[in-house]
Write an enzyme that holds these catalytic residues in place. Structure first.
Site, short mmCIF file in Angstrom:
data_model
loop_
_atom_site.label_atom_id
_atom_site.label_comp_id
_atom_site.label_asym_id
_atom_site.label_seq_id
_atom_site.Cartn_x
_atom_site.Cartn_y
_atom_site.Cartn_z
N ASP A 41 0.82 -1.19 0.05
CA ASP A 41 0.15 0.04 -0.02
C ASP A 41 0.68 0.99 0.03
OD1 ASP A 41 0.87 -0.10 2.71
OD2 ASP A 41 -0.98 0.07 3.56
N SER A 42 2.20 0.99 -0.18
CA SER A 42 2.94 2.07 -0.58
C SER A 42 2.64 2.73 -1.85
CB SER A 42 4.47 1.75 -0.34
OG SER A 42 4.84 0.49 -0.99
N ASP A 80 -0.97 -6.18 0.00
CA ASP A 80 -1.40 -5.44 1.42
C ASP A 80 -2.93 -5.35 1.46
OD1 ASP A 80 0.93 -5.04 3.06
OD2 ASP A 80 1.31 -3.23 1.91
N LYS A 110 -1.00 -9.42 3.38
CA LYS A 110 -0.35 -8.88 4.28
C LYS A 110 -1.15 -7.84 5.06
CE LYS A 110 3.41 -5.83 3.69
NZ LYS A 110 3.01 -5.00 4.79
N GLU A 112 -0.69 -5.09 8.77
CA GLU A 112 0.19 -4.50 9.95
C GLU A 112 -0.55 -4.84 11.02
OE1 GLU A 112 0.64 -0.56 8.78
OE2 GLU A 112 1.58 -0.81 6.84
N GLU A 180 9.89 -3.80 10.20
CA GLU A 180 10.24 -2.34 9.40
C GLU A 180 10.87 -1.66 10.47
OE1 GLU A 180 7.27 -0.72 6.73
OE2 GLU A 180 8.46 1.06 6.73
O1 KIV Z 1 3.66 -1.04 1.52
C1 KIV Z 1 4.72 -1.74 1.26
O2 KIV Z 1 5.50 -1.24 0.53
C2 KIV Z 1 5.17 -2.16 2.54
C3 KIV Z 1 6.89 -2.54 2.60
C4 KIV Z 1 7.54 -1.34 2.83
C5 KIV Z 1 7.18 -3.62 3.54
O3 KIV Z 1 4.58 -2.47 3.21
#
Ligand code: KIV
Length: 273
Positions: A41-42, A80, A110, A112, A180
């Protein structure tokens, strides 16, 4: 050839994970033979231009992950779950994770955190056959509550919470855990404690794998954390130079040249005149 979860977990070499957000990103990552592609989600920061990941929606993730999958059909792909899509109860999380898997062809999701509620979600998803990658340390989705985008685990309290969170995620069924922005020595301890692989970003060399945001490693995003990321190319600079060169040639009527133009027979043209 797509790695299976046991292959990823049994790898002798450090695992390589990179992010991708579109068809060319998936294609390049697969051609480079990475072990795992993360549709992170970056996306919100490096592709959509938000100043955090919070505005990213499930629809955004699905839209981009489908394109990545078209470019990388044979690479293990993790997507994510964005902010808010697994925080309102296990049933909502399950429904959203199923949607991601069904609509994108992802191999895993994924999420968090390692609160009691999130551990419950991880437990439910994994029991129902949805592989989950955990994520502790700095968690961008809830960074405001963590005091901003800052290193975690330097003090007793956050170090203990990070360690216990990672252990609890493994117990709940996570097949791997992202660490992270935590001190390298804490990441090493966590990696020793867990049987499942740890994948570090800003967590030192003693993790079982590493992940970088592709736009950071390619030099395509100006806002990267210079301590965490390393630039392996200057694609942003190259892009600006290429576009400026094109603009200059257009303005000088040098492009398109003869070889870029189509021809037609004189008699066809004459009739038009
Ligand atoms: O969203 C993302 O790119 C991430 C990575 C930095 C692990 O969660």
């Amino acid at each position: 050839m797509k790695r299976s979860i046991p292959e990823l977990q049994g790898s002798e070499q450090p695992l390589v994970m990179v992010t991708a957000y579109d068809y060319p990103g998936g294609k390049h990552a697969q051609a480079a033979d990475v072990d795992v592609i993360l549709v992170g989600d970056s996306l919100g920061n490096v592709v959509l231009g938000y100043d955090s990941t919070a505005p990213v929606t499930l629809g955004d993730m699905i839209h981009h992950a489908r394109a990545v999958r078209r470019g990388a059909p044979d690479t293990f792909m993790v997507v994510d779950l964005p902010f808010g899509t697994y925080h309102t109860g296990t049933q909502d999380a399950m429904r959203n994770a199923v949607k991601v898997i069904q609509e994108t062809g992802a191999d895993a999701v994924k999420m968090e955190g390692a609160t009691t509620e999130i551990l419950q979600v991880v437990d439910t998803l994994t029991r129902n056959g949805i592989p989950v990658m955990g994520h502790v340390g700095l968690m961008p989705q809830t960074a405001t509550a963590q005091g901003g985008l800052r290193v975690q685990g330097k003090d007793d309290d956050t170090a203990r919470r990070t360690l216990e969170g990672a252990v609890a995620l493994e117990r709940a069924g996570a097949f791997a855990v992202v660490l992270e922005a935590i001190p390298a020595r804490l990441a090493r301890l966590i990696s020793e404690r867990l049987a499942v692989p740890t994948i570090g970003i800003g967590a030192g060399v003693n993790c079982d794998g590493q992940v970088l945001v592709t736009h950071d490693l390619l030099g395509m995003y100006e806002g990267e954390d210079k301590k965490i990321a390393k630039r392996y190319a200057e694609i942003g600079k190259l892009s600006r130079e290429a576009i400026a060169a094109y603009a200059a040639e257009v303005r000088a009527r040098q492009f398109p040249a003869k070889e870029n133009s189509f021809v037609m027979k004189d008699d066809v043209l004459d009739k038009l005149y």
